[in-house]
Write an enzyme that holds these catalytic residues in place. Structure first.
Site, PDB file in Angstrom:
ATOM      1  N   GLU A  58       0.808  -1.223   0.000  1.00  0.00           N
ATOM      2  CA  GLU A  58       0.000   0.000   0.000  1.00  0.00           C
ATOM      3  C   GLU A  58       0.841   1.273   0.000  1.00  0.00           C
ATOM      4  OE1 GLU A  58      -0.569  -2.614   1.938  1.00  0.00           O
ATOM      5  OE2 GLU A  58      -2.662  -3.234   1.656  1.00  0.00           O
TER       6      GLU A  58
ATOM      7  N   PHE B 167     -11.653  -7.418  13.866  1.00  0.00           N
ATOM      8  CA  PHE B 167     -10.564  -7.848  12.991  1.00  0.00           C
ATOM      9  C   PHE B 167     -10.258  -6.751  11.968  1.00  0.00           C
ATOM     10  CE2 PHE B 167      -9.273 -10.114   9.038  1.00  0.00           C
ATOM     11  CZ  PHE B 167      -8.017 -10.493   9.479  1.00  0.00           C
ATOM     12  N   GLN B 168      -9.004  -6.379  11.868  1.00  0.00           N
ATOM     13  CA  GLN B 168      -8.519  -5.352  10.938  1.00  0.00           C
ATOM     14  C   GLN B 168      -9.159  -3.981  11.149  1.00  0.00           C
ATOM     15  OE1 GLN B 168      -8.466  -7.029   6.924  1.00  0.00           O
ATOM     16  NE2 GLN B 168      -6.424  -7.849   7.363  1.00  0.00           N
TER      17      GLN B 168
ATOM     18  N   LYS C 113     -17.603  -1.029   5.755  1.00  0.00           N
ATOM     19  CA  LYS C 113     -18.031  -2.036   4.783  1.00  0.00           C
ATOM     20  C   LYS C 113     -19.550  -2.052   4.593  1.00  0.00           C
ATOM     21  CE  LYS C 113     -17.671  -7.011   3.887  1.00  0.00           C
ATOM     22  NZ  LYS C 113     -17.197  -7.168   2.528  1.00  0.00           N
TER      23      LYS C 113
ATOM     24  N   MET D 127      23.960   9.553   2.960  1.00  0.00           N
ATOM     25  CA  MET D 127      23.774  10.860   3.587  1.00  0.00           C
ATOM     26  C   MET D 127      24.019  10.797   5.090  1.00  0.00           C
ATOM     27  SD  MET D 127      23.329  13.899   2.987  1.00  0.00           S
ATOM     28  CE  MET D 127      22.337  14.630   1.695  1.00  0.00           C
TER      29      MET D 127
END
Ligand SMILES: Cc1ncc(C[n+]2csc(CCOP(=O)(O)OP(=O)(O)O)c2C)c(N)n1
Length: 564
Positions: free
Chosen positions: A49, A111-112, A161, A478
């Site tokens: 993602e 969940f999630q 959802k 760097m």
């Protein structure tokens, strides 16, 4: 006719003219994915993602339009947070759609489930949790409007959802009206006159241009002011390309920590500093109390909260840069005829040329070893400033900024504000999707490229022929440079000599790979790689302990530069 939330969302995207969404599916957004084939919006499946949000951001930077990303709830949503913060700090318009657990489960540690609205509150311009399908179309319309208008930025829309399954009549609002959000884009006429008067009086004026000039598309106005009134221009990393990098008289290059000697000396000595769409960040100002000590400072910015934030400004001009610079152009056009601009800044411009001669942007080249700056120069030579250059973060980014001649806006994509390693490659994919016929190159470090290399599969699957040139120094360069200069060479945790075989890695994904170890091969290999119609990694083994110069040590004054 009634539509489901998922259908409404996709219809809204069509109405907004969105042609591509970068995303990754999951249970919470499966209803949207179920509908995607029925709509005209293309979906590009990434491999992580973070890749989706950076690709959407790269698409936005390259086109000047809004990028869109779609991910699932929980880990899908949190994986975008670095990219959201990246877009936020660079004021890039992206709209992020995240799935959420069904409303009855919100707050139950389902969940999630994560509170992505809470998590992203400090790094989005605005965010929404959609509670009712009948609000969805209005919210999407607002999200795009907020992302694009005023000071642009990321807007997140969280979609439970069950809302995606609810039905409602589709009605897309024509206009947005929000009492609490009315960005001020028109400049105050009196302030414009005041600035015009200051320009007229100034003997040593300097323009300091930032990313706001690029995002407001005001580069024409900027160029007019500089060229007609003969005012030299320096810019931030984000502002590169707004002024043509090949103007050897008026263009000074980047200012600040790794800015040019002439730009930093000009800041220190100017009597009028015209800051446009820039925010005086600490990488630019160095020690604030010694920043532009002799100048009257004018600050043009559409975001009133960025004015007086870091530096005290004498004349604020709260407006969209295009409006403000356009209004200034009109004022100055009237004055121009009565003034001898050609001669007015003669001494000042001569002084600037003198600084440039004394300490040009340069490096100590080598007969044998490959210097990273040499590679960037070759890229610049071969592409003639016509490629879209993306960068990762670190020395590679600074060398790209210093040695690429960026001639037009939206051609140099880099994570300026957040400095996100792993940004450049997925951003390059977004840019390549927007401009399939352009050459898109990611100038990378060997550390940064490993942060999102999984997107090579996205590049190959979607025929996005991005070229990655790794300036491979075997270090997190760097940080190593700081350790060398300020920590007595204690190279703790910066050696990266355990590396994958980048050529085989490219090949494993179905891309092409080249390795360059001899200086005489640099040019021919780059030419061969750029001519291929597929994604490529060019692994160039460069001098390991090369440093970026000039360098203003953190917290020092801009005149205290370490030079080559
Ligand atoms: C995600 C992230 N982690 C850590 C850093 C801190 N950091 C800044 S530059 C840098 C080194 C980058 O190394 P490399 O990609 O090899 O590029 P080089 O500097 O050698 O060109 C690091 C670790 C960062 N900017 N971003």
């Amino acid at each position: 006719m009634e539509l489901t939330g998922a259908q409404i969302l996709l219809k809204c995207l069509e109405k907004e003219g969105v042609d591509v969404v970068f995303g990754f599916p999951g249970g919470a957004v499966i209803d949207i994915y179920d509908e995607i084939p029925n709509f005209s919006v293309e979906h590009i499946l990434v491999r992580h993602e973070q890749g989706a949000i950076h690709a959407a951001d790269g698409y936005a930077r390259a086109t000047g339009d809004t990028g869109v990303c779609l991910v699932t709830s929980g880990p899908g949503a949190t994986n975008t947070v670095t990219g959201i913060a990246t877009a936020y700090l660079d004021s890039i318009p992206v709209v992020i759609f995240t799935g959420q657990v069904p409303r009855p489960l919100i707050g139950n540690d389902a969940f999630q489930e994560v509170d992505i609205v809470g998590i992203t509150r400090p790094c989005t311009k605005h965010n929404y949790l959609v509670q009712d399908v009948c609000d969805l179309a209005r919210i999407v319309k607002q999200a795009f409007y907020i992302a694009r208008s005023g000071r642009p930025g990321p807007v997140l829309v969280d979609l439970p959802k069950d809302v995606l399954n609810q039905k409602c009549r589709f009605d897309y609002p024509e206009k947005v009206s929000m009492r609490s959000y009315n960005p001020n884009v028109k400049p105050h006429v009196g302030q414009v006159r005041k600035v015009a008067g200051l320009i007229r009086k100034a003997e040593r004026p300097l323009i300091y241009s930032g990313g706001g000039v690029v995002s407001s598309k005001s580069h024409e106005e900027l160029r007019w002011l500089a060229q007609e009134l003969r005012i030299p221009v320096t810019s931030t990393l984000m502002g590169l390309g707004a002024y043509p990098g090949d103007d050897e008289e008026l263009w000074l290059g980047m200012l600040g920590m790794h800015g040019t000697y002439s730009a930093n000396m000009a800041i220190h000595n100017c009597d009028l500093l015209l800051a446009a769409g820039a925010r005086f960040d600490d990488r630019v100002t160095g020690k604030i109390s010694e920043f532009a000590p002799h100048a009257t400072i004018v600050h043009i910015d559409v975001d009133p909260t960025s004015i007086q934030k870091n530096v005290s400004v004498h004349v604020p001009l709260v407006a969209d840069c295009k409006e403000a610079l356009g209004a200034l152009q009109k004022e100055m056009q009237a004055l121009r005829d009565e003034m001898d601009w050609e001669r007015k800044h003669e001494q000042w411009l001569a002084q600037i040329q003198e600084w440039r001669r004394m300490h040009p942007l340069t490096y100590l080249d080598d007969e044998e070893k490959i210097k990273p700056q040499y590679v960037v120069e070759k890229i610049d030579e071969i592409t003639k400033g016509e490629a879209i250059i993306c960068t990762e973060v670190g020395q590679n980014q600074m060398w790209a900024a210093q040695f690429c001649t960026v001639k037009e806006p939206n051609m140099f994509l880099t994570s300026g504000g957040l400095g996100t390693m792993g940004y450049g490659f997925p951003a390059a994919l977004g840019a390549q999707r927007a401009f399939p016929d352009k050459l898109v190159i990611d100038i990378a470090g060997d550390g940064s490229i490993q942060m999102n290399i999984q997107e090579m599969m996205t590049a190959v699957c979607n025929k996005l022929p991005v070229k990655i040139v790794i300036l491979n120094n075997g270090y997190l360069g760097m940080v190593r440079q700081w350790q060398e200069l300020f920590y007595e060479k204690n190279y703790c945790a910066t050696c990266m000599d355990a590396q994958p075989d980048f050529v085989k890695l490219a090949e494993a994904y179905g891309a092409a790979g080249f390795r360059v170890t001899r200086k005489q091969d640099v040019q021919s290999v780059l030419e061969e790689a750029f001519a291929l119609d597929k994604p490529v990694i060019v692994d160039v083994r460069v001098e390991q302990e090369e440093n970026v110069y000039p360098m203003v040590p953190a917290g020092a004054s801009l005149t205290e530069m370490l030079l080559v």
